[in-house]
Design an enzyme around this catalytic site. Structure first.
Site, PDB file in Angstrom:
ATOM      1  N   GLU A   1      -5.481  -8.313   0.881  1.00 11.68           N
ATOM      2  CA  GLU A   1      -5.992  -8.002   2.219  1.00 11.68           C
ATOM      3  C   GLU A   1      -7.471  -7.682   2.139  1.00 11.68           C
ATOM      4  O   GLU A   1      -7.909  -6.925   1.263  1.00 11.68           O
ATOM      5  CB  GLU A   1      -5.308  -6.769   2.832  1.00 11.68           C
ATOM      6  CG  GLU A   1      -3.975  -7.023   3.453  1.00 11.68           C
ATOM      7  CD  GLU A   1      -3.379  -5.765   4.084  1.00 11.68           C
ATOM      8  OE1 GLU A   1      -4.145  -4.863   4.475  1.00 11.68           O
ATOM      9  OE2 GLU A   1      -2.152  -5.711   4.172  1.00 11.68           O
TER      10      GLU A   1
ATOM     11  N   GLU B   1       0.786  -1.229   0.000  1.00  8.52           N
ATOM     12  CA  GLU B   1       0.000   0.000   0.000  1.00  8.52           C
ATOM     13  C   GLU B   1       0.821   1.283   0.000  1.00  8.52           C
ATOM     14  O   GLU B   1       0.839   2.025   0.992  1.00  8.52           O
ATOM     15  CB  GLU B   1      -0.936   0.016   1.212  1.00  8.52           C
ATOM     16  CG  GLU B   1      -1.918  -1.113   1.228  1.00  8.52           C
ATOM     17  CD  GLU B   1      -3.040  -0.897   2.263  1.00  8.52           C
ATOM     18  OE1 GLU B   1      -3.020   0.110   2.973  1.00  8.52           O
ATOM     19  OE2 GLU B   1      -3.941  -1.751   2.320  1.00  8.52           O
TER      20      GLU B   1
HETATM   21  C1  GCO Z   1      -2.666  -1.678   5.598  1.00  7.84           C
HETATM   22  C2  GCO Z   1      -2.044  -2.731   6.177  1.00  7.84           C
HETATM   23  C3  GCO Z   1      -2.446  -3.380   7.372  1.00  7.84           C
HETATM   24  C4  GCO Z   1      -3.554  -2.815   8.197  1.00  7.84           C
HETATM   25  C5  GCO Z   1      -4.906  -3.172   7.647  1.00  7.84           C
HETATM   26  C6  GCO Z   1      -6.061  -2.708   8.492  1.00  7.84           C
HETATM   27  O1  GCO Z   1      -2.267  -1.798   4.522  1.00  7.84           O
HETATM   28  O2  GCO Z   1      -3.250  -0.743   6.097  1.00  7.84           O
HETATM   29  O3  GCO Z   1      -1.591  -3.595   5.228  1.00  7.84           O
HETATM   30  O4  GCO Z   1      -1.220  -3.224   7.984  1.00  7.84           O
HETATM   31  O5  GCO Z   1      -3.422  -3.288   9.472  1.00  7.84           O
HETATM   32  O6  GCO Z   1      -5.052  -2.642   6.386  1.00  7.84           O
HETATM   33  O7  GCO Z   1      -6.092  -1.332   8.570  1.00  7.84           O
END
Ligand code: GCO
Length: 461
Positions: free
Chosen positions: A365, A173
């Site tokens: 995710e 991300e």
């Molecule tokens: C993100 C992350 C995770 C977070 C999840 C929940 O990209 O933000 O990969 O580390 O914990 O998305 O917010």
């Protein structure tokens, strides 16, 4: 719904990130990361802590010491893929090759080997936000040199673990860590404003493109891709004079939140046509950067949790719009205050599949935080997290809908395996399918964990 509906070669897993679970923040030669520094530094504002209750990842889930136990649990739940990240400062404490730390390197060998010993496939993210602090001291991602150090690190790890890792994710991300860490200052390293944000964006884009190429060169037989956060964006209304303004604001937000990093990778450049303020990025270009930004990824990972509703605003420069908080418009949200909007993932899958150059998509995710209640039943601790099961199931139905319509989506990873350190929100939101009691470090499988196991074993759910 049945696992079979998704096809034999669809990959299933769970995801975590080093800083959120490992702990052992200064053990075995590990260097300081920007998250160590950020969480250890008190906020200057006495009314606003940086992190919920000033918590930090010093110990987290102690996964550094308990990884075998955690992998045993994963095996017990029949989870075939584990996506985790490498901590850069564990391997190179000051971020550069000369600081190489053998004990850190060995830890990831042990972790990867322990996965294989349990028939769990390791899926490795190279960068999930824990930049070595020594590089931040020299400007972090605002400094062009950081991307070159990232390439050294990527070159090293993709050679070191090469044969053992069939799937690599270059970045996690990029939008989230550049906006939250270099524009809003609410994540590490806590920098703010456009003067930090724009150079960080360009250098991260270079890291993504060149890092991907290096990983592919070193691991030609592995799949190499990267991940993008995304949210389905809609204008608050499309009617009348303001409707047009809202609609255009939604287009700008979409360009920023969903297109900024993927389009340069695909050779389309930055989405300046939809978000003209991005033209400033050209200031940071050097000869040859267009090529450097490109990367012919084997797959992209999309990470989706929610939808955003946008309205026009004359007060927010660059995007000229604001997000209407879900709490103000939805009866029910997750613990993060996010709207539950399963159709969003369907629309996003369609959107990303429509880019030529996207060959395959994994949902790397998806998941939700809800307040979990422990109950004792027949001497056993149970967590009946029905809301999480419903959330995952409803999103999966939309993934399947997209797949049936021809979207090349071929994998799904739940965020997350065990409850962990949720960045600025600390340990309060629990996203895991396994509960962690942070006092005792005991793990308890939630109903969602058993539900996922049953689904993975082929039961109708
Ligand atoms: C993100 C992350 C995770 C977070 C999840 C929940 O990209 O933000 O990969 O580390 O914990 O998305 O917010």
């Amino acid at each position: 719904m049945n696992r079979k509906d998704f096809g034999e070669d669809f990959i299933w897993g769970v995801a975590t990130a080093a800083y959120q679970i490992e702990g052992a923040w200064n053990e075995d030669g590990k260097g300081e990361s920007i998250w160590d520094r950020f969480t250890h530094t008190k906020s200057l504002n006495p009314f606003k802590q940086r992190i919920y209750q000033n918590q930090n990842g010093d110990i987290a889930c102690d996964h550094y010491h308990r990884y075998k136990e955690d992998l045993d649990l994963m095996k017990e739940l029949s989870i075939p893929n584990y996506r985790f990240s490498l901590s850069w400062p564990r391997i190179f404490p000051d971020g550069t090759l000369s600081s190489k730390n053998q004990k850190g390197i060995d830890f990831y060998h042990r972790l990867i080997d322990a996965c294989w010993e349990r028939d769990i496939t390791p899926n490795v993210t190279i960068y999930h936000w824990d930049l070595p602090q020594a590089l931040e001291d020299k400007g972090g991602w605002t400094n062009r040199d950081t991307y070159l150090r990232f390439l050294d690190y990527t070159d090293f790890v993709t050679k070191e673990y090469k044969d053992k890792v069939p799937r690599w994710f270059v970045l996690n991300e990029p939008l989230a860590f550049t906006v939250l860490g270099y524009f809003l200052g609410i994540h590490a390293p806590g920098r703010k404003g456009f003067a930090n944000f724009y150079p960080a964006v360009h250098h991260v884009t270079l890291a993504q493109g060149e890092g991907g190429k290096i990983a592919k060169r070193n691991c030609p037989d592995s799949e190499i891709g990267t991940t993008f956060s995304c949210s389905y964006i809609e204008p608050v209304s499309q009617d009348g004079f303001l409707g047009e303004l809202h609609k255009n604001a939604a287009i700008r937000f979409d360009a920023l939140l969903n297109c900024l990093y993927i389009e340069p990778m695909l050779g389309m450049g930055y989405p300046i046509d939809r978000l003209p303020s991005l033209k400033v990025l050209e200031k940071y270009f050097q000869e040859g950067d267009e090529e450097r930004m490109k990367f012919d990824a084997d797959f992209i990972g999309i990470q989706n949790y929610t939808r955003e509703i946008v309205k026009w605003s004359p007060f927010m420069p660059a995007v000229w719009g604001t997000i209407i908080e879900a709490k103000k418009r939805c009866e029910k949200t997750t613990e993060m205050g996010w709207e539950i909007y399963p159709e969003g993932i369907y629309h996003l899958l369609k959107k990303y599949a429509s880019y030529s150059g996207v060959k395959k998509i994994y949902v790397t995710e998806n998941g939700a935080a809800f307040s979990d209640k422990l109950v004792e039943e027949n001497g056993q601790i149970r967590i009946h997290d029905v809301e999480r099961i419903n959330y995952i199931k409803s999103y999966l139905e939309q993934v399947l809908r997209a797949k049936k319509e021809g979207v090349p989506v071929n994998g799904y990873f739940i965020w997350t395996f065990i409850d962990n350190f949720e960045w600025a929100e600390g340990y309060r939101p629990r996203f895991g399918i396994v509960y962690v009691d942070y006092e005792t470090q005991k793990r308890y499988i939630k109903d969602s964990g058993y539900w996922y196991r049953d689904f993975l074993l082929g039961k109708e759910v």
